[in-house]
Design an enzyme around this catalytic site. Structure first.
Site, PDB file in Angstrom:
ATOM      1  N   HIS A 131      -4.342   0.808   2.389  1.00 41.30           N
ATOM      2  CA  HIS A 131      -4.354   0.126   3.735  1.00 41.30           C
ATOM      3  C   HIS A 131      -3.845  -1.035   3.794  1.00 41.30           C
ATOM      4  CE1 HIS A 131      -5.650  -1.957  -0.091  1.00 41.30           C
ATOM      5  NE2 HIS A 131      -5.869  -3.095   0.824  1.00 41.30           N
TER       6      HIS A 131
ATOM      7  N   LYS B 280       0.027   0.743  -1.717  1.00 36.64           N
ATOM      8  CA  LYS B 280      -1.441   0.864  -0.944  1.00 36.64           C
ATOM      9  C   LYS B 280      -1.602   2.031   0.094  1.00 36.64           C
ATOM     10  CE  LYS B 280      -2.763  -3.433   0.605  1.00 36.64           C
ATOM     11  NZ  LYS B 280      -2.109  -4.779   1.313  1.00 36.64           N
TER      12      LYS B 280
END
Length: 222
Positions: free
Chosen positions: A109, A107
């Site tokens: 974020h 990921k």
């Protein structure tokens, strides 16, 4: 005969259709007289019981460990339910067992990265259903070592005790043995093919499958 814990697990797998006997074509092209699919442990009650089987096998092994790691994707629920079962195990007296798992893709974020859960630290037990090619274990060992932690063991449900390779060119060792030699860590299993054969020896309803399973082990097993 298999031990009490292994025997109970095999019966449990039979009850849920996870272990079946017959003729099954495997990914390698072999025709196997039995099939083990841990994905069929697929409701809350049986997954909870499965976690208790994993926890008991780990505690019974006497292995010293600090946390659990579940490789994506099958290992994620296995590590989770085993951590819960270990927290309730009487031998551990309420000890809290951290766990972590990985994503297939990082990921960019939130917390980011590929790892989720407790930070990898200390002696880490990798939890999976079976060992075939060993890909998920190899990736897990790399992530654990990269974090500065120590892979302590691999904990699986069933040791197939089976060699890889084609006819006339079978590997010298089973997938589990190769993994143990490659990484220098033990593989703990709740049950093995030898335990399954032990059950067949003493079960009049299932004994008809015994000769086929033994012949398969003699041809492909250790």
């Amino acid at each position: 005969m298999p031990g009490t814990h292994a025997l109970a697990f095999i019966r449990f797998a039979l009850e849920h259709g996870v272990l079946r006997f017959g003729e099954f074509k495997t990914k390698s092209g072999r025709v196997s007289p039995y099939f083990f699919n841990a994905g069929l442990f697929n409701d809350g009650a049986c997954v909870g019981r499965l976690g208790r089987f994993y926890a008991e096998a780990l505690v019974h092994s006497g292995l010293e460990f600090d946390m659990l790691f579940g490789p994506a994707y099958k290992g994620i629920p296995l590590a989770t339910t085993t951590a819960v079962a270990l927290a309730e195990h009487p031998v551990l007296a309420g000890r809290r067992i951290p766990f972590a798992f990985n994503r297939k893709e990082a990921k960019d974020h939130g917390e980011g990265g590929v790892l989720v859960g407790a930070p990898l630290a200390g002696r880490v037990v990798i939890i999976d259903d079976v060992v075939t090619a060993g890909t998920s274990v190899r990736e897990s060992v790399g992530m654990i070592r990269a974090a500065g932690a120590q892979p302590a063991a691999v904990l699986i449900a069933m040791d197939r005790m089976e060699r890889a390779g084609s006819e006339g060119n079978l590997s010298e060792h089973s997938a589990v043995q190769d993994l143990e030699q490659t990484y220098g860590i033990p593989v703990i299993s709740i049950a093995s093919l030898a335990d399954v054969i032990g059950l067949l020896d003493g079960d009049q309803e299932l004994i008809a499958h015994r000769d086929a399973v033994i012949a398969y082990r003699e041809r492909y097993g250790i």
